[in-house]
Write a protein that holds these residues in place. Sequence first.
Motif, PDB file in Angstrom:
ATOM      1  N   LEU A   1     -34.473  21.825  31.230  1.00 51.94           N
ATOM      2  CA  LEU A   1     -34.129  21.845  29.800  1.00 51.94           C
ATOM      3  C   LEU A   1     -33.985  23.281  29.317  1.00 51.94           C
TER       4      LEU A   1
ATOM      5  N   ALA B   1     -33.049  25.847  30.916  1.00 50.92           N
ATOM      6  CA  ALA B   1     -31.920  26.582  31.489  1.00 50.92           C
ATOM      7  C   ALA B   1     -30.706  26.518  30.561  1.00 50.92           C
ATOM      8  N   TYR B   2     -30.684  25.507  29.687  1.00 51.52           N
ATOM      9  CA  TYR B   2     -29.559  25.390  28.759  1.00 51.52           C
ATOM     10  C   TYR B   2     -29.907  26.118  27.468  1.00 51.52           C
ATOM     11  N   PRO B   3     -29.090  27.102  27.084  1.00 54.84           N
ATOM     12  CA  PRO B   3     -29.352  27.791  25.819  1.00 54.84           C
ATOM     13  C   PRO B   3     -29.489  26.778  24.687  1.00 54.84           C
ATOM     14  N   SER B   4     -30.439  27.044  23.752  1.00 54.49           N
ATOM     15  CA  SER B   4     -30.859  26.015  22.802  1.00 54.49           C
ATOM     16  C   SER B   4     -29.710  25.321  22.075  1.00 54.49           C
TER      17      SER B   4
ATOM     18  N   LEU C   1     -27.611  23.080  24.374  1.00 57.20           N
ATOM     19  CA  LEU C   1     -28.258  21.816  24.705  1.00 57.20           C
ATOM     20  C   LEU C   1     -28.142  20.841  23.530  1.00 57.20           C
TER      21      LEU C   1
END
Lengths: 342, 294
Positions: free
Chosen positions: B135, B137-140, B143
């Motif tokens: 979770l 790893a995906y920029p906020s 995501l």
Amino acid sequence: MRSSALKFLKEKLIQLIPTLVGISLFSFFIIRMIPGDPVMLMLGERGSDPKVYQEMTRSLGLDKPVLEQYGIYMKNAVQGDFGRSIVSKRPVTDEFFARFPATLELGVCAMIFAILIGIPAGVYAAVHRNSIPDYILMGGSLVGYSMPIFWWGLILIIIFSVNLGITPVSGRLSVMFDVPTITGFMLIDSLSPQVLADEGLAPFFSAIRHLILPTIAMGTIPLAVVARMTRSSVLEVLRAPYVQTAKAKGQSFNKVVWKHAFRNALIPIVTVIGLLFGSIITGAILTETIFSWPGIGKWLVASIHARDYPVIQGGILFIASMVIMINFLVDIIYSYVNPKIR
Amino acid sequence: METTQEVGFKHNLKEFLDHFSDNKGAVFGLGLVMGFITLAILAPIIAPHSASEVFPGQLRLPPFWAEGGSMKFLLGTDDLGRDTFSRLIWGAQISLFVGVSIVFLSTLIGTALGLISGYFGGKVDIVIMRFIDILMAYPSILLAIIVVAVIGPGMVNAIIAVAIVGVPSFTRLIRANVLELKERQFVMAAKTFGASPWRIMLKEILPNCTAVLIVQTTLGLSEGILSTAALGFLGLGVQAPTPEWGIMLSDARPYIESSPWLVTLPGLCILAVVLGLNLFGDGLRDALDPKLKR
């Protein structure tokens, strides 16, 4: 010592692999959960013919079991093939690398902006602790840290473009100039011999003027983080015995601060800067949307609006892997400069 | 008669309040947050007009202090002739509701995962933490956008998307605390008496995480409000005509040259609330964390 370093590296690598596999699974399956039918989207009107529809489904491999599709996708991905964009029909990899330099150029400028202002501001605030400039700097950095950058970008446009008329509102270069793409970095390409011979330095300055506002918008939060981190880390070091010793020896104040305190305070600062590169993408999505900057962020948002499945899938896989790799490198560098944490 | 425990608690509370009130930034932050909550709750009383009432022929009026402004519309009107002041106040209500819902969801899920991961350790811990790594790893914002792409835009879906983004920080925080607390004597004692793992987690460990949870909740609230506004701005969050600050901003973009106040005001509200929450959260952390005490 050496063996512990190797052990640490091995442990980190072992953690890295399941995370990378997890990211590929997540990116693959979440795309399949987006409502809508990619085949219909690709075919448009022609999709109403069931024969054409089935042929397309087969040629895309969408009739195979999902796990097999994942296997095929990953096999191709490892070889650099992420499929083709539904919208542009070009390979996703080409699309990505055509836009990546724009985002990287902006991101690097934003980080340089953050570091060039943030570190001196943080050191100054630490040295003049509890003075009025310290309060102003730290208050300012908290405002910067809380900044909604999509609004900040618009405010910068109102001030500098609308009222003062000194910066352009969008894009990377004035339409008056034609700079052939060599590296994809406008600041470099605009200085190529051919451009210099044809148009002189004007395109280069145009590129700089286009970079100013997006750089400030994107660099503001990193600037605040770097300034705060620098301040607290310099404060800590200033209290350390060896700094007190250097002071007691009668070394000049500047030498104590910059030679002894700052050097040792650099470790946490560098770590924070490394970790900020991951958050650059978040900044890119909003900044590029505001300034019509033709980079990865704007491309992804447009692809999501257009339901361009292969692009979204490839794009988020690229980005997530990049974030993981950067964090991995930061971990390794950090443990190298600070063996205590291993 | 006061028990020693009560005296200890009162002493701690007094020390906490002393520390907190010494911090001018924190008090200022608390003021901003209280103002925001008051506006949100009293919106029906304070707001002079409803959020959707349209005044024909009174389009894009400037605020009262500018030329052409009137006291009827304190902060002017928008491109459809709606009262900006009223919409901003109703927007506070939306932001408060959205922010609290987000924090509630991410605290609940994040804390549960953190407790389980830290307490049981082993394979459970590995699986949960790898999931959290993924979770993170995906920029906020990315995501949140992806989740919205799957479940569709709208207020409830935006809340779910941003809440998911907020889960990892709670999980990591709670897990780190659990790892430390589970070696303590009072937990060992509870184990010896045969308390079930769930009882130990909820009755022995969780109450000792309250301080860090309060701080994280405050900061999570500011992040939640900011992310929801960003989603609204991108057209993927709360939808028009809801008076959400992010949408008000993006609706005002075409008039950035002619009516800059339409862009300026909603952003100032977002900035004020987020700044207030961050100041307040920082102050709380400093006052609650004994290690940082001067």
